[in-house]
Each structure stands twice: as structure tokens, then as C-alpha cells.
Scaffold this motif. Sequence first.
Motif, PDB file in Angstrom:
ATOM      1  N   ARG A  50       0.826  -1.214   0.000  1.00 44.07           N
ATOM      2  CA  ARG A  50       0.000   0.000   0.000  1.00 44.07           C
ATOM      3  C   ARG A  50       0.859   1.263   0.000  1.00 44.07           C
ATOM      4  O   ARG A  50       0.531   2.243  -0.659  1.00 44.07           O
ATOM      5  N   PHE A  60       2.206   1.751  -3.468  1.00 45.45           N
ATOM      6  CA  PHE A  60       1.137   2.261  -4.322  1.00 45.45           C
ATOM      7  C   PHE A  60       0.915   3.752  -4.065  1.00 45.45           C
ATOM      8  O   PHE A  60       0.771   4.541  -5.007  1.00 45.45           O
ATOM      9  N   TRP A  79      -5.691  -5.861  -8.114  1.00 42.94           N
ATOM     10  CA  TRP A  79      -5.217  -5.327  -6.835  1.00 42.94           C
ATOM     11  C   TRP A  79      -5.134  -3.803  -6.919  1.00 42.94           C
ATOM     12  O   TRP A  79      -5.563  -3.096  -6.006  1.00 42.94           O
ATOM     13  N   ARG A  86      -7.136  -0.819  -4.816  1.00 48.21           N
ATOM     14  CA  ARG A  86      -6.449   0.265  -4.098  1.00 48.21           C
ATOM     15  C   ARG A  86      -6.906   1.639  -4.603  1.00 48.21           C
ATOM     16  O   ARG A  86      -6.974   2.599  -3.842  1.00 48.21           O
ATOM     17  N   ASP A 135     -10.046   2.243  -2.803  1.00 48.66           N
ATOM     18  CA  ASP A 135      -9.720   2.609  -1.421  1.00 48.66           C
ATOM     19  C   ASP A 135      -9.269   4.063  -1.337  1.00 48.66           C
ATOM     20  O   ASP A 135      -9.663   4.794  -0.431  1.00 48.66           O
ATOM     21  N   ALA A 136      -8.423   4.468  -2.286  1.00 45.31           N
ATOM     22  CA  ALA A 136      -7.919   5.850  -2.299  1.00 45.31           C
ATOM     23  C   ALA A 136      -9.065   6.837  -2.509  1.00 45.31           C
ATOM     24  O   ALA A 136      -9.072   7.930  -1.935  1.00 45.31           O
TER      25      ALA A 136
END
Length: 121
Positions: A54, A57, A90, A94, A97-98
Motif C-alpha cells: 500500500r 502504491f 489489486w 487500491r 480505497d484511495a
Amino acid sequence: MIEIRITSHPTGTELRLTVHEAPAPRHEARDGDDHPSTSLDEGAGRRFTPEEARRSFARALDAFERAGRTIVGPKDFTDWCDRTGLSRPWVSARLKDAALRGRLEATGIPGRWRLCPRREG
């Protein structure tokens, strides 16, 4: 080191971003781990922990922002995925999520997100 290559179409202008990664300690997957399968340095057998993946990323998003990019999506991470071993699904998760954390916002175009400036403090 992670290098992201961005090609602007139709001009064909290429921009390269390089993010240097610190070596990660060896991490063995345990039951219940959200453990992306990836090698930090190819052939060494090292893996990102979920938190390291994470953070990597997040650094990639920051690199896009520093380069002046305002719109990103999974396809922009293709070279990064190749180097890290992380999958596009994946990355898609993310990105969502961001967006939930306010780092990205929807553009109305599937698979494309607008970078929101990072808030300090």
C-alpha cells in the motif's frame, strides 16, 4: 526501484517516473493475510507485506501527481504491476480505497480517477 512510464497519446510524448524502494524484510503469508504476491527485487524471493504494498502504491500516486498527472487508472500502472508483481485487480481495489479516503475522485469515465491534492496534517 520502480519505474513508471507514461505515454501521452496522440503526441507520443513519454514521461518516466522513478520511485526508489527500500528493501523489505522477508514476510511469510499467514492465514487471513491480505498478502499480495509480489517480489520486491526479482529473483530474491522477497515479498511486500500488505502495508508495504500500500505504501508503494501511495508513492506511485504521489509520483503521478508530481509529474502533473491529474487522471489515473489501472492501465497507467501496467509497467508498475509488471515490476512489482501486483495485479491490475489489486491496483483497481487500491484506487477505490484511495477514492474512499479522498485521495481520488470519480471522473464519470469507468476506470479513470482524478487525483486530489494530498492534504497535509
